[in-house]
Design an enzyme around this catalytic site. Structure first.
Site, PDB file in Angstrom:
ATOM      1  N   SER A  18       2.499  12.482  -3.526  1.00 41.33           N
ATOM      2  CA  SER A  18       1.963  12.588  -4.885  1.00 41.33           C
ATOM      3  C   SER A  18       1.107  13.842  -5.032  1.00 41.33           C
ATOM      4  O   SER A  18       1.249  14.599  -5.989  1.00 41.33           O
ATOM      5  CB  SER A  18       1.130  11.341  -5.220  1.00 41.33           C
ATOM      6  OG  SER A  18       1.930  10.188  -5.195  1.00 41.33           O
ATOM      7  N   GLU A  19       0.204  14.058  -4.113  1.00 40.98           N
ATOM      8  CA  GLU A  19      -0.589  15.275  -4.091  1.00 40.98           C
ATOM      9  C   GLU A  19      -0.841  15.725  -2.663  1.00 40.98           C
ATOM     10  O   GLU A  19      -1.010  14.894  -1.761  1.00 40.98           O
ATOM     11  CB  GLU A  19      -1.953  15.099  -4.780  1.00 40.98           C
ATOM     12  CG  GLU A  19      -1.926  15.172  -6.289  1.00 40.98           C
ATOM     13  CD  GLU A  19      -1.629  13.832  -6.924  1.00 40.98           C
ATOM     14  OE1 GLU A  19      -1.630  12.819  -6.174  1.00 40.98           O
ATOM     15  OE2 GLU A  19      -1.396  13.776  -8.147  1.00 40.98           O
TER      16      GLU A  19
END
Length: 268
Positions: free
Chosen positions: A25-26
């Site tokens: 996601s990040e």
């Protein structure tokens, strides 16, 4: 899921290429602010976050991951670590088995249904929506489902987030939050609210646990419930509990647990 990388003097395009390759996601990149700084002793660092598709202005769980690496891998002894970011200075500290993030608190405003009706239908189908809010600072749309629904309904909802890209016509939404009021009885009592978060605009179909979304949710649910101390649960497949404490300075402290699952070296 957050991945934290120590970086110094990386070519600008490498940040995005690494994040795309990691496909989480990040991915967070920690950097020294001065050449004399040290990851084991300094208390201030630069921090940037990249999804597989874009750089983003705020990410809570990758900040938590960054603090966990500095506190537990680098054995940094400082009681508070400060990260200089696109969202200003963010402070983190340890509290027993949690890491506490100090994040901005983002207000929400009523959103007209007709502007985003197709997007809401893509996200919720025929489910009853009780409230609709928009956070202009974060470009997040908050969709509150009817209080009549149970947590299991939110957990089991099948969401095809890729369809949001064509359903969103305004160009102003970059993240969609589904949220539900907690129940005061039953096996899940104690959670004030539940949520799921989707950001296909940033290449993230569903995020497991989202600090930045809770910087919006905290503002909304504090107003709705008349509380400054809350316990939240994000109902993603992995799931996660967040302890929330609103401060009088327009900020919110969000505490979450962490786990170091992988260490390694990246060859560029």
């Amino acid at each position: 899921m957050g991945l934290s990388c120590h970086c110094q003097d990386l070519d600008e395009d490498l940040h995005q290429r690494i994040a795309t390759e990691m496909n989480l996601s990040e991915t967070a990149f920690i950097r020294k602010l001065r050449p004399t700084d040290d990851f084991t002793t300094s208390s201030r660092f630069g921090l940037r976050w990249f999804t597989p598709a874009n750089e983003v202005p705020l990410c809570g769980h990758a900040t938590l991951a960054s603090a966990a690496v500095l506190f537990h891998i680098k054995k940094n002894p400082n009681s508070v670590l400060t990260f200089v970011t696109l969202s200003g200075e963010l402070k983190t500290r340890q509290e027993k088995d949690h890491i506490v993030l100090d994040l901005p608190l983002y207000s929400t405003y009523p959103q007209a249904l007709q502007e985003v009706e197709e997007l809401i239908k893509a996200a919720t189908g025929d489910m009853k929506v009780q409230d609709l809010r928009y956070s202009p600072d974060t470009k997040k749309l908050l969709v509150r489902l009817s209080d009549a629904y149970e947590r299991s309904v939110l957990e089991e909802l099948q969401v095809g987030a890729q369809s949001f890209l064509s359903a969103e016509k305004t160009g102003k939404v970059k993240g969609l939050i589904l949220t539900l009021k907690g129940k005061s009885n039953g096996k899940d009592k104690g959670h004030d609210f539940y949520s799921r978060y989707f950001a296909p605009w940033y290449g993230v179909l569903e995020d497991p646990v989202t600090g930045s979304a809770h910087a919006v949710l905290s503002s909304y649910w504090s107003e709705q419930l008349g509380k400054k101390e809350m316990l939240a649960f994000q109902c993603s497949r992995r799931g996660g509990e967040l302890k929330i404490s609103l401060r009088d300075n327009g900020r919110v402290e969000i505490a979450g647990q962490f786990s170091i699952v992988l260490k390694g070296n990246l060859t560029l």
